[in-house]
Every structure is written in structure tokens, then in C-alpha cells.
Write a protein that holds these residues in place. Structure first.
Motif, PDB file in Angstrom:
ATOM      1  N   THR A 174      45.164  89.524 -40.123  1.00 53.02           N
ATOM      2  CA  THR A 174      43.714  89.489 -39.887  1.00 53.02           C
ATOM      3  C   THR A 174      43.386  88.190 -39.172  1.00 53.02           C
ATOM      4  O   THR A 174      43.735  87.105 -39.651  1.00 53.02           O
ATOM      5  CB  THR A 174      42.938  89.576 -41.212  1.00 53.02           C
ATOM      6  OG1 THR A 174      43.320  90.760 -41.911  1.00 53.02           O
ATOM      7  CG2 THR A 174      41.448  89.607 -40.948  1.00 53.02           C
ATOM      8  N   VAL A 175      42.738  88.293 -38.003  1.00 48.76           N
ATOM      9  CA  VAL A 175      42.309  87.134 -37.227  1.00 48.76           C
ATOM     10  C   VAL A 175      40.802  87.223 -37.075  1.00 48.76           C
ATOM     11  O   VAL A 175      40.272  88.243 -36.603  1.00 48.76           O
ATOM     12  CB  VAL A 175      42.993  87.081 -35.846  1.00 48.76           C
ATOM     13  CG1 VAL A 175      42.527  85.852 -35.085  1.00 48.76           C
ATOM     14  CG2 VAL A 175      44.503  87.071 -36.002  1.00 48.76           C
ATOM     15  N   ARG A 176      40.113  86.188 -37.492  1.00 44.63           N
ATOM     16  CA  ARG A 176      38.655  86.138 -37.386  1.00 44.63           C
ATOM     17  C   ARG A 176      38.269  84.915 -36.551  1.00 44.63           C
ATOM     18  O   ARG A 176      38.763  83.816 -36.797  1.00 44.63           O
ATOM     19  CB  ARG A 176      38.016  86.080 -38.765  1.00 44.63           C
ATOM     20  CG  ARG A 176      36.496  86.022 -38.737  1.00 44.63           C
ATOM     21  CD  ARG A 176      35.917  86.206 -40.117  1.00 44.63           C
ATOM     22  NE  ARG A 176      36.167  87.543 -40.613  1.00 44.63           N
ATOM     23  CZ  ARG A 176      35.722  87.989 -41.789  1.00 44.63           C
ATOM     24  NH1 ARG A 176      35.039  87.178 -42.576  1.00 44.63           N
ATOM     25  NH2 ARG A 176      35.994  89.212 -42.172  1.00 44.63           N
ATOM     26  N   ALA A 177      37.398  85.128 -35.564  1.00 50.70           N
ATOM     27  CA  ALA A 177      37.024  84.056 -34.632  1.00 50.70           C
ATOM     28  C   ALA A 177      35.506  83.972 -34.511  1.00 50.70           C
ATOM     29  O   ALA A 177      34.825  85.001 -34.403  1.00 50.70           O
ATOM     30  CB  ALA A 177      37.642  84.294 -33.256  1.00 50.70           C
ATOM     31  N   GLN A 178      35.012  82.738 -34.537  1.00 49.51           N
ATOM     32  CA  GLN A 178      33.618  82.455 -34.213  1.00 49.51           C
ATOM     33  C   GLN A 178      33.606  81.968 -32.772  1.00 49.51           C
ATOM     34  O   GLN A 178      33.981  80.839 -32.479  1.00 49.51           O
ATOM     35  CB  GLN A 178      33.063  81.390 -35.154  1.00 49.51           C
ATOM     36  CG  GLN A 178      33.000  81.795 -36.611  1.00 49.51           C
ATOM     37  CD  GLN A 178      31.823  82.703 -36.914  1.00 49.51           C
ATOM     38  OE1 GLN A 178      30.955  82.883 -36.082  1.00 49.51           O
ATOM     39  NE2 GLN A 178      31.812  83.270 -38.114  1.00 49.51           N
ATOM     40  N   ALA A 179      33.199  82.840 -31.843  1.00 47.33           N
ATOM     41  CA  ALA A 179      33.284  82.529 -30.425  1.00 47.33           C
ATOM     42  C   ALA A 179      32.082  83.134 -29.703  1.00 47.33           C
ATOM     43  O   ALA A 179      31.444  84.075 -30.202  1.00 47.33           O
ATOM     44  CB  ALA A 179      34.590  83.075 -29.834  1.00 47.33           C
ATOM     45  N   PRO A 180      31.746  82.594 -28.490  1.00 44.95           N
ATOM     46  CA  PRO A 180      30.621  83.158 -27.737  1.00 44.95           C
ATOM     47  C   PRO A 180      30.842  84.608 -27.332  1.00 44.95           C
ATOM     48  O   PRO A 180      29.892  85.366 -27.192  1.00 44.95           O
ATOM     49  CB  PRO A 180      30.530  82.240 -26.518  1.00 44.95           C
ATOM     50  CG  PRO A 180      31.175  80.953 -26.952  1.00 44.95           C
ATOM     51  CD  PRO A 180      32.257  81.363 -27.883  1.00 44.95           C
ATOM     52  N   SER A 181      32.102  84.991 -27.124  1.00 48.38           N
ATOM     53  CA  SER A 181      32.422  86.375 -26.773  1.00 48.38           C
ATOM     54  C   SER A 181      33.756  86.736 -27.403  1.00 48.38           C
ATOM     55  O   SER A 181      34.438  85.885 -27.987  1.00 48.38           O
ATOM     56  CB  SER A 181      32.462  86.549 -25.248  1.00 48.38           C
ATOM     57  OG  SER A 181      33.471  85.702 -24.695  1.00 48.38           O
ATOM     58  N   ALA A 182      34.147  87.991 -27.290  1.00 52.12           N
ATOM     59  CA  ALA A 182      35.341  88.468 -27.952  1.00 52.12           C
ATOM     60  C   ALA A 182      36.594  87.894 -27.303  1.00 52.12           C
ATOM     61  O   ALA A 182      36.784  88.013 -26.091  1.00 52.12           O
ATOM     62  CB  ALA A 182      35.395  89.989 -27.904  1.00 52.12           C
ATOM     63  N   PRO A 183      37.465  87.238 -28.089  1.00 53.20           N
ATOM     64  CA  PRO A 183      38.739  86.772 -27.534  1.00 53.20           C
ATOM     65  C   PRO A 183      39.737  87.916 -27.422  1.00 53.20           C
ATOM     66  O   PRO A 183      39.406  89.076 -27.649  1.00 53.20           O
ATOM     67  CB  PRO A 183      39.201  85.721 -28.553  1.00 53.20           C
ATOM     68  CG  PRO A 183      38.312  85.859 -29.741  1.00 53.20           C
ATOM     69  CD  PRO A 183      37.301  86.903 -29.469  1.00 53.20           C
ATOM     70  N   ASN A 184      40.970  87.575 -27.084  1.00 51.79           N
ATOM     71  CA  ASN A 184      42.063  88.540 -26.982  1.00 51.79           C
ATOM     72  C   ASN A 184      43.174  88.137 -27.946  1.00 51.79           C
ATOM     73  O   ASN A 184      43.529  86.958 -28.025  1.00 51.79           O
ATOM     74  CB  ASN A 184      42.627  88.600 -25.559  1.00 51.79           C
ATOM     75  CG  ASN A 184      41.624  89.178 -24.582  1.00 51.79           C
ATOM     76  OD1 ASN A 184      40.922  90.129 -24.893  1.00 51.79           O
ATOM     77  ND2 ASN A 184      41.545  88.579 -23.393  1.00 51.79           N
ATOM     78  N   LEU A 185      43.705  89.133 -28.671  1.00 53.29           N
ATOM     79  CA  LEU A 185      44.854  88.909 -29.558  1.00 53.29           C
ATOM     80  C   LEU A 185      46.062  89.566 -28.906  1.00 53.29           C
ATOM     81  O   LEU A 185      46.057  90.783 -28.649  1.00 53.29           O
ATOM     82  CB  LEU A 185      44.605  89.500 -30.940  1.00 53.29           C
ATOM     83  CG  LEU A 185      45.795  89.465 -31.905  1.00 53.29           C
ATOM     84  CD1 LEU A 185      46.236  88.032 -32.165  1.00 53.29           C
ATOM     85  CD2 LEU A 185      45.457  90.176 -33.209  1.00 53.29           C
ATOM     86  N   ILE A 186      47.067  88.767 -28.641  1.00 57.71           N
ATOM     87  CA  ILE A 186      48.279  89.254 -27.977  1.00 57.71           C
ATOM     88  C   ILE A 186      49.439  89.113 -28.958  1.00 57.71           C
ATOM     89  O   ILE A 186      49.666  88.041 -29.521  1.00 57.71           O
ATOM     90  CB  ILE A 186      48.556  88.472 -26.687  1.00 57.71           C
ATOM     91  CG1 ILE A 186      47.359  88.606 -25.738  1.00 57.71           C
ATOM     92  CG2 ILE A 186      49.830  88.973 -26.028  1.00 57.71           C
ATOM     93  CD1 ILE A 186      47.450  87.714 -24.513  1.00 57.71           C
ATOM     94  N   ILE A 187      50.155  90.222 -29.156  1.00 57.13           N
ATOM     95  CA  ILE A 187      51.317  90.247 -30.044  1.00 57.13           C
ATOM     96  C   ILE A 187      52.534  90.582 -29.204  1.00 57.13           C
ATOM     97  O   ILE A 187      52.610  91.664 -28.612  1.00 57.13           O
ATOM     98  CB  ILE A 187      51.136  91.283 -31.175  1.00 57.13           C
ATOM     99  CG1 ILE A 187      49.861  90.984 -31.973  1.00 57.13           C
ATOM    100  CG2 ILE A 187      52.350  91.300 -32.083  1.00 57.13           C
ATOM    101  CD1 ILE A 187      49.578  92.005 -33.053  1.00 57.13           C
ATOM    102  N   GLU A 188      53.470  89.657 -29.141  1.00 55.09           N
ATOM    103  CA  GLU A 188      54.701  89.864 -28.391  1.00 55.09           C
ATOM    104  C   GLU A 188      55.873  89.927 -29.359  1.00 55.09           C
ATOM    105  O   GLU A 188      56.075  88.997 -30.148  1.00 55.09           O
ATOM    106  CB  GLU A 188      54.918  88.745 -27.381  1.00 55.09           C
ATOM    107  CG  GLU A 188      53.915  88.755 -26.239  1.00 55.09           C
ATOM    108  CD  GLU A 188      54.286  87.763 -25.160  1.00 55.09           C
ATOM    109  OE1 GLU A 188      55.314  87.074 -25.338  1.00 55.09           O
ATOM    110  OE2 GLU A 188      53.563  87.674 -24.155  1.00 55.09           O
ATOM    111  N   GLY A 189      56.591  91.023 -29.321  1.00 57.34           N
ATOM    112  CA  GLY A 189      57.744  91.210 -30.194  1.00 57.34           C
ATOM    113  C   GLY A 189      58.874  91.877 -29.451  1.00 57.34           C
ATOM    114  O   GLY A 189      58.879  91.975 -28.207  1.00 57.34           O
TER     115      GLY A 189
END
Length: 881
Positions: free
Chosen positions: A224-239
């Protein structure tokens, strides 16, 4: 026309001249760009950009990029690449003959005399061309670059690079990759990330820190990643499986949140105008459980299926099942899974013996192939090797009970489908006609259901001749009606509980209901202990079990009296038989011990004692009396045998056992009183329990009513603890003297009354004397240790003598002793003193009291003001118990 390329050394001169013209033209066109780039790089290499904030660094890069493009465009527009002819003209200026241009001409009149003259002229021109040199562009450079920037700028860059050689790469990297997001409020972004392992692992959530080392979590954990930001960030998962981009969604609080499942080692990154956070996560695989048979299933004397098993899992086993398949070719291929109770809540390793009553199973009496199937919290299952065994069926002796059981299994083993009626809708009905097919459902039933219906009709024929219990008859009639009305095998199977209760009633009578209630109460209490229910819930189920046990005892007693038992057993203990009367103090002690164990959190011991008590009650047996009022096992003698009929050796040994029993009881009472004094409680008086707040201290100042009796060889409950302990030592000394005087000693050191040699009694007396001395010195710890030693030795001696008494009776009575049902007490235990390995192991009262004291002390300390860390520790302890 002569070829210029044929003149040696001329072509390189032309190329160098053209290159000089190219450099001159490039400087004239791009010198603003060169100055601009040099100034920026000088600022970068000298650390000016590195020293400013992210916002200024981003602005500097944007200015550089914004100025770079127009300057490049202006330079490209001003740049004129030099041509070859221009280089040739500059070279021709060095000679009045203009040799390079002249050599490209041809004679106007190609006659013989003209050609010879032209050849001579070409030779002269060629010599002049060879003497040409690359022209000097100094004047042009001075005109184009009066400030010598062509030398200053490279020197400045070289000097800056030399001075910042060790950090030049980092400065260049930061200058060309600043945090552009800082211009849009990136410094206000707050990112929180945590990983929640699967619930079955029992592991707590792991919070992620950007600068932390790789985090190892179980596979299947939720990120779970929660961010307080002006707009939606990006979550990148590299495996290993590739790259995955996870979308953020907006929460009601205005934040952005993304969730993902971690299945393999991965690198996690959150980007918003650049990378804002990153973590390395390593996933530990969840291995499937392992399960195996320790011992194959076998049938116990009580018709239970007993087997030992061993199972393990890295995070805990959630479910264990006994999976059954029929071996016979006519059986269905479907499995039938039976839940096996686990010893705890999700144990990681478990090895236990399980006893299950499967006599009610539909395949009881058939040969089956059984597997053990263990399932973990992730849903992974593992099957053990197969074991082939015969499932035991209920032993029913009454013909009517056996017939009802045959009807029951006939219904349960039928899995066929009902035939579909020909008319299923209203349009197929004819006026004034009756659709009988809708009511005659039994005719469409599979063969097994029809056969069961015929069996019920046969059994209920002429009920006045064969039925003594009218409720059984009406129950069978009701079951037959259900089969007649059933339209599917599921509806027909609903008769199973009714038919099972009817079979038990026909076999056992009214006690069967009490037995079912007892088994249900035991199962409910065992589940509460296993699943860690609340203390109030466990206590409630404990009381229900006690009531069910008392009801079952009453039902069995009523049944025994109805079958010819002369009088009910006494509520007193059987001193010589070692058994317990029904409802006597032994049984009460068992229930008290069970209650204490559940209260103090000793769940394993409580479950074992619960199973032992239930088995004893299920094995409860009564005998018809002989008119003497002692018509049940456990009383002196066998089947009305009096003490006078016993041989002298047996009678003396029985009397010795009685004395040791009294001595052991009084020693245990003294142990409890000593323990109570050590805890600071008031010592008990005769007839009272230790620790009673109403007790006085009279025992320390004078004699009690029981003191004289203790001096005469009876009870020793009067006086101080020291005096009572000393009197017990006197009783042992008197016992040794009397036994030696009555029977003497044999050559092997044994007396006539059994193996009561002087060394054994002396060891008991020494322990009691040391306990008395310790009490007199006020050393209660040493006194308790010696008292426990004396108690153990007395108990061991009593068990040894009881075994010898059993051997003597067996030699005298032969095979009848200990083999038949008449040689066990009402709880199914062998008669003759101490019990064997099947006896109930009741924890000592002192041990139970110590456990209670510890639990009360934990509760007291938890209630007192304390620091938060200690309070959390105490709370975890109390939750565990």
C-alpha cells in the motif's frame, strides 16, 4: 587542362585551407552559442549550480535549454560552409601566375607549335603550384575574434574541469537532471508505504523507508502506497516478470493511494516529475504444507478410529482433513473429507494422536482408502500417502437398532437421481383427472431410497409385537413419511439424524440423549480451548460440560437401577479399590482440576483431561448388586466378597494401602497449608481449605480438636505446621514398626504385607523429618521441597503395593480378574488400587494453585500504574493465558 590532384602535395594544402576557412566561418556563426555553453558549463563545474536550491537549479537548466535552441538556430542560419574554389583562390593569391586557376585552362589553338608551348607553360605553372603554402588567416581571426575567445573559453573549461575532476560527474548529473518537480510543489509531497503480509502468516505490517536495506516479506503480501501530492503519481514495479505500472486512485481524504500484491523480488518506485521514493523488496515463497502418517488408522475398543499424524508448514496449518475414498469397484469416485481437530490455532508443527468417532459415517463398515490433506492459509494443500483400512461401524446388539442402522446407511449410500415426472406443467393436466405422478414420488426414487422405504414398512409391521418403546415406532413412521414425500436424495438424507437417534434409543434407551449432549458439550469446550476463546466463553462452556456430565451420570444411574441395580453407589471414595463412586470426590476433583486448567490457560493439559473425563464417562458401567448395597466395582472384595473371605496376605496388603492412602491425603493437605503460609495467607483449620479468609490462627497457639486424634494414629490436621509434619513422621515410623512386628521380613527384605522394606519407609520418614525441621526454622521453600519428595515416595509406594495386590488377586481368581466387564469400576478403570496408563492424570492441587496465584499477580500488576512498555508486556501475557 591539367589535373590538380596529380600535383604532389597540392591536395592537402587545399584541404587545410578549406578547414581553416570552415573554422573561421563556424566561429563567426556560432560564437554566441559557444560563449553561452561555456558560461553554463563553467557554472556547473565550479559548483555554482550545485550550491543553489532545486528550484534555482531547475530554472538554470530551463534557461540553458531555452537559450540553447535559438542560438543554435541563429548559428546555423549564419553559417556558410566554405567551398573548394574559395580555398583555391586563396592559394592562387600567393603567385602572380595564378597557377591553380591557370592549370585548369586549355590551349585555344591546339596545333603542334601551340601544344609544345602549352606544355612548357604547364611545367612552369606546376612548379609555381608546388611552391604555394597554406595562407595565414591571422588578420581574419583578429577581425572575427578580437577578444581571443577561441583561446579563453577552452582554457576556462579545462581549468574548471581540472579543479572539479573528482566531482565533475556528479555536478554535471545534477545540473542536467534537477528536480523539475520542485517548481510545482514537489517538496510538499508526503509518501507513506507499508506492506501487509497475508493474515495467515501472523506477521505484522512492515513500513518502508526510502533509505532502508532490502525488506524481506512473505510472497502474496499487499503493498500500500499513499501519497499527499498535487496530482496522482505513478507506481512502477519492476521484477523478474517485467515492469508493471500501477494507477493511483484518490481517497475520500484527498490523498492518492495504490495497492499491489508482491509475488516476487521487486524494485518499487514512485515517480512524480521524477523519482520520489524507491524500495527494494524480497519475497519469501510460501511453501506448501507437509503431512504424513505416523501410525495407520486403527479401531479402538470404543469403536473410534485412532491414528497418529505429523504435519508442518512455514506459517501454520489452517485445516487438516481425513480424505476417504471407497476401495470397492462399485463405490463412487467422490471423496468424503472429515475435519481433523488441530492441537492449536494454526500450528507450524504438530504431531498428535487423533481419535475420531466415525461410526456415524455413511461408509462405516466398508474398506476405505484414506489420505491426510493439510491446507495452509494461502490455500495450498498437500496429500499424504494412502492408508487402506476398514472404517468401524457402531456395535449395535439390539435387533431393532441394527435394522434401523441398515435403513440409515442404505439411504446415505444412495447418490442416484430421481426420475423426472412426465407431466411438469399445467397444460399437460386434463380436466377432471388427477395427476398421481406428482404425489407418488417414491416410485421415481433411486433403488436405494425405495429399498429403505420397504425396509421401514417391514420393520414397522405389527408394531405391538416388536416395539416396546412407542417413540421408536413413531419415529420410524415419520422417517417413512419423509421418504415418501422426498423429491431428491438431499431431502431423503434429512432422515439421517432421526434414524441415528432412533437406533441409539433402541440400543441404549434414554441415556443415549444424555451421551449426545455430553459429547456436544465436550466438543464445544474443546473448540473454545483450541481457538483461544475469551475467558468468559470458556467458563460458560465449562459449566455446560459439567452439567452435561452430571446429567449423563444421572441417566446412567437411572438406567442401571431400572435394570436391577439394588442401590446407588456411595458418594464416598473407595479406599481400597482406588476407584470412584459415581458423583464422588474423585469425579468432583477431576472437574475442579479441569476448571482450574482452563482458568490458568493450560489448554493442552485441559484438553487432555477433558478427553480422559469423557472417555471415563463413556465407559461407565454398573453391576447388579447382591443385596448388600455394594453392587458396583471399586468396593472391597469382588462380587460380594467380604474382607473375611480374603487371604491374610491380601487383607494385610489392603489395610496397608488404606493407611498409605490416609497418609498421602494428610501429607497433601499439609503441603497445601504450607504453600498457603508461604503466600502470606492464613493457614487452614481442619475441615477448611487453605487460604480461607475466615480462618484463625488458633493452630499456632494451642491444640485443635483433631490433635489428639493425630497422636493416636488418626488425622494429623490439628496443631502448627511443624507439629503436624512431625506427627506424620511419627505415623510413618509407627507404620514401619507395626508392619515389621506383624509380618517380619523375608529374605529379600519384603514384609508379609508386601514390598514395604525399611529403606523405603526410612526415606519417607527422613523427608518428613527434614520438612519439619525446615518448618521450625521458617524455611518454607526447603520444607515444600521435602514435602513434595515425601508425597512422591508415598504415592510410588502405594502404586507398587497396589500392583502387587492386583497380582495376588489375579493369581487367586485366574482369568476372570481384570478381563471381564465385572472387573472394572464404573469409569472403566481396572480395579485393585492404582490405575494404569489409561487413568486420568489430574494435576496436583498445589500446582494449580500456583498457576492461579501467578495469573492473579499478573492481573494485579496490569491494573497498577506502570510504564507503557511493561503494561504492553503484561497485556501480551494475559492475552496468551
Amino acid at each position: 587542362m591539367a589535373e590538380l590532384r596529380r600535383i604532389p602535395g597540392l591536395e592537402p594544402k587545399i584541404a587545410r585551407t578549406q578547414a581553416a576557412l570552415w573554422r573561421l566561418s563556424a566561429v563567426r556563426a556560432f560564437w554566441p552559442l559557444a560563449v553561452f555553453v561555456t558560461i553554463f558549463f563553467a557554472m556547473v563545474l565550479t559548483g555554482l549550480i550545485d550550491a543553489v536550491s532545486d528550484q534555482l537549479a531547475s530554472i538554470a537548466l530551463l534557461i540553458f535549454l531555452a537559450g540553447l535552441l535559438p542560438l543554435v538556430w541563429i548559428g546555423a542560419a549564419r553559417y556558410r560552409p566554405p567551398e573548394r574554389g574559395e580555398a583555391i583562390r586563396l592559394l592562387d593569391r600567393q603567385s602572380e601566375l595564378r597557377p591553380l586557376s591557370a592549370l585548369q585552362d586549355r590551349p585555344a589553338r591546339p596545333d603542334a607549335s601551340g601544344v609544345a608551348l602549352w606544355r612548357a607553360h604547364e611545367t612552369e605553372l606546376t612548379d609555381a603550384a608546388r611552391r604555394l603554402n597554406v595562407p595565414d588567416f591571422g588578420a581574419e581571426w583578429r577581425a572575427s575574434d578580437p577578444l581571443y575567445l577561441r583561446f579563453i573559453l577552452p582554457t576556462l573549461l579545462a581549468l574548471a574541469a581540472f579543479l572539479s575532476f573528482s566531482v565533475a560527474g556528479e555536478r554535471l548529473s545534477r545540473a542536467f537532471s534537477p528536480d523539475i518537480g520542485s517548481l510545482f510543489g514537489a517538496e510538499n509531497i508526503r509518501i507513506e508505504a507499508w506492506i501487509t503480509p497475508p493474515e495467515h502468516t501472523g506477521k505484522p505490517p512492515v513500513f518502508l523507508a526510502s533509505d532502508a536495506a532490502p525488506v524481506r516479506v512473505p510472497a502474496g503480501s499487499e503493498l500500500t502506497v499513499r501519497a499527499q501530492a498535487p496530482s496522482a503519481p505513478n507506481l512502477i514495479i519492476e521484477g523478474e516478470e517485467g515492469r508493471e505500472r500501477v494507477r493511483f486512485s484518490k481517497t475520500p481524504e484527498g490523498a492518492y493511494e495504490a495497492r499491489a500484491i508482491i509475488t516476487a523480488d521487486s524494485e518499487l518506485r514512485v515517480s512524480w516529475w521524477g523519482e520520489r521514493a524507491s524500495w527494494l523488496v524480497e519475497a519469501s515463497p510460501d511453501n506448501p504444507p507437509a503431512v504424513e502418517w505416523v501410525s495407520a488408522p486403527e479401531v479402538t475398543p470404543t469403536d473410534k478410529t485412532e491414528f497418529s499424524w505429523k504435519a508442518s508448514d512455514d506459517y501454520g496449518i489452517e485445516r487438516l482433513e481425513l480424505v476417504l475414498f471407497r476401495v470397492d469397484e462399485g463405490g463412487d469416485a467422490r471423496e468424503d473429507a472429515i475435519i481433523v481437530q488441530l492441537p492449536g490455532l494454526s500450528p507450524k508443527e504438530a504431531e498428535e494422536m487423533t481419535s475420531i468417532d466415525l461410526t456415524r459415517h455413511r461408509w462405516a463398515g466398508l474398506e476405505l482408502r484414506g489420505f491426510l490433506r493439510a491446507t495452509d492459509g494461502a490455500g495450498q494443500s498437500t496429500m499424504s500417502e494412502a492408508e487402506v483400512f476398514i472404517l468401524p461401524e457402531k456395535l449395535l446388539l439390539q435387533p431393532l437398532a441394527r435394522a434401523i442402522q441398515d435403513i440409515r446407511v442404505t439411504i446415505l449410500r444412495e447418490d442416484g437421481e430421481y426420475e423426472v415426472a412426465e407431466a411438469q406443467n399445467r397444460e399437460s393436466l386434463v380436466q377432471d383427472e388427477v395427476f398421481t405422478e406428482a404425489t407418488q414420488r417414491i416410485s421415481r426414487a433411486p433403488a436405494g431410497i425405495q429399498r429403505a422405504s420397504l425396509m421401514i414398512d417391514a420393520v414397522t409391521y405389527k408394531p405391538e409385537r416388536y416395539f416396546e418403546d412407542v417413540s421408536v415406532y413413531f419415529g420410524l413412521s415419520h422417517a417413512g413419511s419423509i421418504l415418501q414425500a422426498a423429491s431428491s436424495t438431499d431431502e431423503a438424507d434429512e432422515t439421517e439424524p432421526l434414524l441415528w437417534s432412533l437406533a441409539l434409543r433402541a440400543e441404549y434407551g434414554s441415556a443415549a440423549d444424555a451421551l449426545r449432549a455430553l459429547q456436544a458439550a465436550r466438543q464445544a469446550l474443546e473448540e473454545a480451548l483450541r481457538d483461544g476463546a475469551s475467558e468468559a466463553e470458556i467458563q460458560r462452556r465449562m459449566e455446560a460440560f459439567k452439567q452435561a456430565a452430571q446429567n449423563y451420570l444421572a441417566a446412567r444411574m437411572a438406567e442401571a437401577l431400572a435394570n436391577g441395580l439394588d442401590s446407588p453407589p456411595s458418594d464416598t471414595d473407595s479406599a481400597q479399590g482406588g476407584g470412584s463412586g459415581m458423583g464422588g470426590s474423585d469425579f468432583a476433583d477431576m472437574l475442579d482440576a479441569l476448571s482450574d486448567l482452563t482458568e490458568t490457560g493450560a489448554t493442552d493439559q485441559a484438553r487432555q483431561l477433558l478427553a480422559d473425563i469423557t472417555n471415563m464417562l463413556e465407559n461407565l458401567q454398573f453391576q447388579q448388586g447382591n443385596g448388600s448395597g455394594e453392587g458396583f466395582p471399586g468396593m472391597p472384595g469382588e462380587q460380594g466378597e467380604n474382607d473375611e473371605d480374603m487371604p491374610d496376605e491380601e487383607r494385610e496388603l489392603s489395610e496397608t494401602l488404606q493407611e498409605l492412602s490416609d497418609l498421602l491425603r494428610e501429607q497433601r493437605d499439609l503441603n497445601d497449608d504450607t504453600l498457603a503460609e508461604q503466600r502470606g495467607e492464613r493457614r487452614s483449620q481442619p475441615g477448611q481449605q487453605p487460604g480461607n479468609q475466615q480462618q484463625g490462627e488458633q493452630g499456632e497457639s494451642g491444640s485443635q480438636p483433631g490433635e489428639q486424634e493425630g497422636k493416636d494414629g488418626g488425622s494429623s490436621r490439628g496443631g502448627t505446621l511443624t507439629e503436624r509434619q512431625a506427627r506424620l513422621g511419627d505415623l510413618v515410623e509407627e507404620l514401619a514398626r507395626r508392619r515389621g512386628r506383624e509380618g517380619g521380613s523375608s529374605e529379600d527384605g519384603t514384609g508379609a504385607g508386601g514390598t514395604v522394606d525399611e529403606e523405603t519407609l526410612e526415606a519417607i520418614e527422613r523427608a518428613q523429618r527434614r520438612a519439619a525441621e525446615a518448618l521450625e526454622d521458617g524455611n518454607n521453600f526447603r520444607a515444600i521441597r521435602n514435602q513434595d519428595d515425601a508425597t512422591d515416595q508415598i504415592r510410588d509406594l502405594a502404586e507398587t503395593l497396589a500392583g502387587e495386590l492386583d497380582d495376588l488377586k489375579r493369581e487367586r481368581l485366574g482369568e476372570e480378574y481384570g478381563n471381564g466387564g465385572d472387573q472394572v469400576d464404573p469409569f472403566g478403570r481396572p480395579m485393585g488400587g492404582t490405575s494404569d496408563s489409561r487413568d486420568v492424570n489430574i494435576p496436583d492441587e498445589a500446582e494449580r494453585q500456583r498457576a492461579k496465584d501467578i495469573l492473579e499477580e499478573l492481573r494485579r500488576r496490569y491494573g497498577d500504574p506502570a510504564d507503557e512498555e511493561e503494561r504492553d508486556y503484561l497485556e501480551r501475557l494475559l492475552d496468551r493465558f
